[in-house]
Scaffold this active site. Structure first.
Site, PDB file in Angstrom:
ATOM      1  N   ASP A  43      30.021 -35.708 -32.076  1.00 48.15           N
ATOM      2  CA  ASP A  43      30.019 -34.261 -31.903  1.00 48.15           C
ATOM      3  C   ASP A  43      28.574 -33.766 -31.814  1.00 48.15           C
ATOM      4  OD1 ASP A  43      31.862 -31.653 -32.290  1.00 48.15           O
ATOM      5  OD2 ASP A  43      29.958 -31.351 -33.335  1.00 48.15           O
ATOM      6  N   ILE A  44      28.290 -32.911 -30.832  1.00 47.74           N
ATOM      7  CA  ILE A  44      26.951 -32.348 -30.676  1.00 47.74           C
ATOM      8  C   ILE A  44      26.724 -31.323 -31.784  1.00 47.74           C
ATOM      9  CG2 ILE A  44      25.390 -31.077 -29.159  1.00 47.74           C
ATOM     10  CD1 ILE A  44      26.967 -32.128 -26.786  1.00 47.74           C
ATOM     11  N   ASN A  62      24.846 -22.831 -27.394  1.00 40.39           N
ATOM     12  CA  ASN A  62      25.517 -22.259 -26.222  1.00 40.39           C
ATOM     13  C   ASN A  62      25.358 -20.744 -26.187  1.00 40.39           C
ATOM     14  OD1 ASN A  62      26.704 -23.431 -24.027  1.00 40.39           O
ATOM     15  ND2 ASN A  62      28.792 -23.236 -24.764  1.00 40.39           N
ATOM     16  N   ASP A 119      26.294 -26.625 -20.365  1.00 41.53           N
ATOM     17  CA  ASP A 119      26.895 -27.662 -19.527  1.00 41.53           C
ATOM     18  C   ASP A 119      25.891 -28.781 -19.236  1.00 41.53           C
ATOM     19  OD1 ASP A 119      29.212 -26.241 -19.516  1.00 41.53           O
ATOM     20  OD2 ASP A 119      28.995 -25.463 -17.476  1.00 41.53           O
ATOM     21  N   GLU A 167      32.615 -30.074 -27.128  1.00 48.25           N
ATOM     22  CA  GLU A 167      31.402 -30.856 -27.339  1.00 48.25           C
ATOM     23  C   GLU A 167      31.679 -32.151 -28.086  1.00 48.25           C
ATOM     24  OE1 GLU A 167      31.518 -27.802 -30.765  1.00 48.25           O
ATOM     25  OE2 GLU A 167      32.177 -27.985 -28.683  1.00 48.25           O
TER      26      GLU A 167
END
Length: 340
Positions: free
Chosen positions: A214-215, A222, A231, A257
């Site tokens: 997971d980011i 974002n 993106d 993500e």
């Protein structure tokens, strides 16, 4: 059951949609295909009016335009529409194949009738019976010749169309397993692959491991820089993961993500090493955007949870254990790997 009218209508729509998409340089993806199938089926008048307006104004069907059409008119009914289009195309292919098989059926009937005439000849028929047999054989021959001539004239066209449709279906199937944004496999592809690995473990005790990635702080990132930059970050992370694993491993975007990496034949220690390589590779690079006035985005980091298949595991339990380790990585301050 689909009647002949439905098949003919589907064939007509296919023959209109595919050339039109090609003329507008629109890639044949499940999403784009669903848009143009609906357009020519004329079941969505708002979609048709919108596309007609775009064409009238000379608007190019860029990926952004295609995505906008899909999100606005199709998304709420996806993936049912895409699935229906695929089913209809399969039905059409089967229909065309059955027409070709009629050639064999005709010759089998002719052979059966000849056998019957041969049996009649063994009964010492009179002149009238013999004359009737000869005339019947002549009629059968003429009928078979006519059918073969008609079938031969369309056989090449049918074969070409079948091959074309099969190619389109193969393309649709491949695209349906891909995530367009990152060019990775998608969640559906992962689930099928994971099921194969679980079955392999049950049958042969061949281990596999799963990485749940997971980011970190992606939503905040974002919101700060916008979805287009978000993106690009997703694409960067995807490429970094893809370049770290080997050929047999599967890298997929699970959703948002979140990513998964499935490592066949990998024990826990080996999987943790791969996870650390991925984490380091992503975090080392400092991203920036813009050519002249570069805007620094900072370092992107990921948290990773690792789990190895155990006896009694299925796809869901393996994923759940990897997700539990991911939660521990987040709780430990992010940008780290947890396993168990």
């Amino acid at each position: 059951m689909h009647n002949t009218q439905n098949l003919e209508q589907t064939a007509h729509i296919l023959n209109l949609a595919l050339p039109k998409m090609a003329s507008l340089a629109i890639p044949v993806t499940p999403e784009n295909y669903a848009i143009w199938f609906e357009y020519f089926a004329e079941t969505n008048l708002n979609l048709k009016r919108s596309i007609d307006g775009l064409i009238a104004n000379g608007v190019k069907f860029t990926p952004e335009v295609n995505l906008g059409l899909y999100n606005r008119f199709i998304e709420e009914r996806s993936p049912e529409i895409i699935e229906n289009v695929q089913i209809e195309t399969h039905i059409l292919i089967n229909s065309l194949l059955s027409k070709i098989e009629q050639l064999n059926e005709g010759t089998e009937k002719f052979s059966s009738n000849l056998n019957q005439y041969g049996e009649k000849l063994q009964t010492n028929p009179n002149v009238d019976d013999l004359n009737l047999i000869v005339m019947s054989i002549a009629a059968e021959v003429e009928q078979v010749i006519a059918k073969n001539r008609q079938m031969s004239s369309s056989l090449e066209t049918l074969s070409t169309e079948i091959l074309h449709l099969k190619d389109e279906m193969d393309n649709l199937s491949k695209v349906a397993m891909m995530d367009e944004l990152t060019s990775l496999k998608n969640r559906r592809s992962y689930e099928l692959f994971a099921a194969e690995q679980v079955t392999k473990f049950v049958d042969t005790q061949t281990v596999c491991s799963l990485l749940m990635i997971d980011i970190d702080d992606f939503k905040q990132f974002n919101d700060t820089f916008g979805h287009l930059i978000g993106d690009k970050v997703l694409a960067y992370v995807a490429l970094a993961m893809k370049n770290t694993v080997k050929g047999d491993d599967l890298v997929a975007r699970y959703g948002g993500e979140e990513f998964v990496v499935m490592l066949p034949n990998a024990k826990l220690n080996d999987a943790v090493k791969v996870a650390e390589k991925i984490r380091e590779r992503i975090s080392l690079k400092q991203l920036s955007i813009g050519k002249e006035k570069k805007q620094n985005l900072g370092h992107i980091t990921v948290s990773i949870g690792v789990a190895t298949i155990n006896t009694g595991d299925d796809v869901d339990t393996l994923l759940s254990r990897a997700d539990e380790q991911l939660y521990k990585a987040k709780a430990a301050g992010k940008n780290c790997v947890k396993f168990g």
